[in-house]
Scaffold this motif. Structure first.
Motif, PDB file in Angstrom:
ATOM      1  N   VAL A 101      -6.220 -10.232  -4.571  1.00 27.39           N
ATOM      2  CA  VAL A 101      -5.244  -9.856  -5.597  1.00 27.39           C
ATOM      3  C   VAL A 101      -4.921  -8.367  -5.493  1.00 27.39           C
ATOM      4  O   VAL A 101      -3.756  -7.964  -5.534  1.00 27.39           O
ATOM      5  CB  VAL A 101      -5.769 -10.204  -7.005  1.00 27.39           C
ATOM      6  N   VAL A 102      -5.949  -7.536  -5.350  1.00 25.16           N
ATOM      7  CA  VAL A 102      -5.721  -6.094  -5.229  1.00 25.16           C
ATOM      8  C   VAL A 102      -4.903  -5.793  -3.973  1.00 25.16           C
ATOM      9  O   VAL A 102      -4.022  -4.929  -3.974  1.00 25.16           O
ATOM     10  CB  VAL A 102      -7.070  -5.339  -5.209  1.00 25.16           C
ATOM     11  N   ALA A 103      -5.152  -6.550  -2.902  1.00 27.05           N
ATOM     12  CA  ALA A 103      -4.413  -6.358  -1.647  1.00 27.05           C
ATOM     13  C   ALA A 103      -2.925  -6.644  -1.802  1.00 27.05           C
ATOM     14  O   ALA A 103      -2.108  -6.134  -1.020  1.00 27.05           O
ATOM     15  CB  ALA A 103      -5.003  -7.247  -0.556  1.00 27.05           C
ATOM     16  N   LEU A 104      -2.541  -7.447  -2.806  1.00 20.70           N
ATOM     17  CA  LEU A 104      -1.116  -7.715  -3.035  1.00 20.70           C
ATOM     18  C   LEU A 104      -0.347  -6.429  -3.339  1.00 20.70           C
ATOM     19  O   LEU A 104       0.863  -6.361  -3.123  1.00 20.70           O
ATOM     20  CB  LEU A 104      -0.935  -8.707  -4.183  1.00 20.70           C
ATOM     21  N   LEU A 128     -10.646  -0.699  -5.675  1.00 23.44           N
ATOM     22  CA  LEU A 128     -11.770  -1.511  -6.152  1.00 23.44           C
ATOM     23  C   LEU A 128     -12.884  -0.610  -6.692  1.00 23.44           C
ATOM     24  O   LEU A 128     -13.473  -0.892  -7.751  1.00 23.44           O
ATOM     25  CB  LEU A 128     -12.314  -2.381  -5.016  1.00 23.44           C
ATOM     26  N   LYS A 129     -13.173   0.458  -5.973  1.00 20.59           N
ATOM     27  CA  LYS A 129     -14.235   1.368  -6.394  1.00 20.59           C
ATOM     28  C   LYS A 129     -13.877   2.080  -7.691  1.00 20.59           C
ATOM     29  O   LYS A 129     -14.721   2.225  -8.589  1.00 20.59           O
ATOM     30  CB  LYS A 129     -14.494   2.394  -5.282  1.00 20.59           C
ATOM     31  N   LEU A 133     -15.061  -2.588  -9.293  1.00 20.88           N
ATOM     32  CA  LEU A 133     -14.876  -4.012  -9.004  1.00 20.88           C
ATOM     33  C   LEU A 133     -15.518  -4.445  -7.692  1.00 20.88           C
ATOM     34  O   LEU A 133     -15.328  -5.587  -7.277  1.00 20.88           O
ATOM     35  CB  LEU A 133     -13.371  -4.339  -8.958  1.00 20.88           C
ATOM     36  N   GLN A 134     -16.278  -3.547  -7.047  1.00 19.42           N
ATOM     37  CA  GLN A 134     -16.823  -3.912  -5.738  1.00 19.42           C
ATOM     38  C   GLN A 134     -17.695  -5.166  -5.811  1.00 19.42           C
ATOM     39  O   GLN A 134     -17.607  -6.044  -4.941  1.00 19.42           O
ATOM     40  CB  GLN A 134     -17.659  -2.763  -5.151  1.00 19.42           C
ATOM     41  N   MET A 153      -5.941  -6.119 -12.388  1.00 21.68           N
ATOM     42  CA  MET A 153      -4.505  -5.847 -12.371  1.00 21.68           C
ATOM     43  C   MET A 153      -4.218  -4.345 -12.288  1.00 21.68           C
ATOM     44  O   MET A 153      -3.256  -3.918 -11.637  1.00 21.68           O
ATOM     45  CB  MET A 153      -3.843  -6.441 -13.615  1.00 21.68           C
ATOM     46  N   VAL A 154      -5.049  -3.533 -12.935  1.00 19.57           N
ATOM     47  CA  VAL A 154      -4.890  -2.081 -12.816  1.00 19.57           C
ATOM     48  C   VAL A 154      -5.178  -1.644 -11.379  1.00 19.57           C
ATOM     49  O   VAL A 154      -4.454  -0.818 -10.805  1.00 19.57           O
ATOM     50  CB  VAL A 154      -5.818  -1.346 -13.806  1.00 19.57           C
ATOM     51  N   ALA A 155      -6.220  -2.226 -10.775  1.00 17.34           N
ATOM     52  CA  ALA A 155      -6.545  -1.889  -9.384  1.00 17.34           C
ATOM     53  C   ALA A 155      -5.411  -2.286  -8.447  1.00 17.34           C
ATOM     54  O   ALA A 155      -5.077  -1.552  -7.510  1.00 17.34           O
ATOM     55  CB  ALA A 155      -7.847  -2.581  -8.969  1.00 17.34           C
TER      56      ALA A 155
END
Length: 258
Positions: A101-104, A128-129, A133-134, A153-155
């Protein structure tokens, strides 16, 4: 004189041209790195204005400029490189991991079907860090709590590397610790930020500028100390508001009574 990063010029909005305006003519400017808090009672037009700023809707009249360029003239991909949004409505049924999701957030920066590169991986890892979220990165989004999904979502938004970040009630669903962490993140980010907030004292603490809306009309814009006056807050929210100075922190604090 430096031109503002975000320049909102007399924007209005209604679902159709002949419908009553849900947002009356609204104008404000923000310089690079400034944080603006958008406050007002339910139905004031906050979400409507945010949707115009991140390009979901187009103004019925007026214009919004980012670094001097009209959002109307930006292609969706170009806009996505510059503006990121974190909304209240969160997806809960994605069959994707947190990392995916973060990669999006990197999609607008990739050409065609190209695969993510080293820089993409570094940006994703940093996001992530930053949101701690890691340890959740391999979990499915659907297994997370509402607060955890909000942090994801913030990430994802940070992974876009935007110039402008739009946050719609970013502390919703969060416990007290993570509310404070997100607010600290807002203070620390080197970004121009527009965020809606329900808590006026939090807004005064974290924001450089405040815009007050009521019934779709702007009622005040400026520094928190200049805008969050007892009378204006009382009239806007239909309560009796009183500003007091806390003896320990010397900060001003609004209290409310019906």
């Amino acid at each position: 004189m430096t031109s503002p990063t975000l320049d909102v010029r007399d924007v209005t909005w209604a679902p159709r041209k002949r419908d009553p305006l849900l947002l009356e003519a609204t104008s404000f400017s923000l310089n690079k790195g400034e944080v603006m808090g958008l406050v007002g009672p339910n139905g004031a037009g906050k979400t409507t204005l945010l949707r115009l700023i991140y390009g979901y809707n187009r103004p019925l009249s007026g214009d919004i400029l980012l670094d001097g360029e009209s959002l109307r003239k930006m292609a969706p991909r170009a806009l996505a490189k510059k503006v990121a949004a974190v909304l209240q409505e969160q997806p809960s049924d994605f069959a994707l991991t947190v990392r995916e999701v973060v990669a999006l957030g990197r999609v607008p920066h990739r050409l065609g079907l190209s695969t993510p590169g080293q820089h993409d991986a570094e940006v994703i890892e940093a996001a992530l860090k930053r949101l701690q979220l890691q340890d959740l990165s391999h979990r499915s989004l659907s297994t997370l709590s509402g607060g955890e999904r909000q942090r994801v979502m913030v990430a994802r938004a940070l992974a876009q590397e935007p110039q402008l970040l739009v946050l719609d009630e970013p502390t919703n669903h969060l416990d007290i610790r993570h509310q404070l962490e997100v607010l600290q993140l807002i203070r620390d980010l080197d970004l121009t930020i527009v965020t809606s907030l329900h808590d006026l004292n939090l807004a005064a603490d974290v924001c450089d500028r405040i815009l007050i809306l009521k019934n779709g009309a702007p009622k005040g814009f400026g520094a928190p100390m200049d805008v969050l006056k007892d009378r204006l807050v009382s009239e806007t929210f239909q309560v009796r508001a009183q500003r007091e100075q806390l003896s320990v922190s010397q900060k001003n604090h609004l209290t409310f009574q019906l």
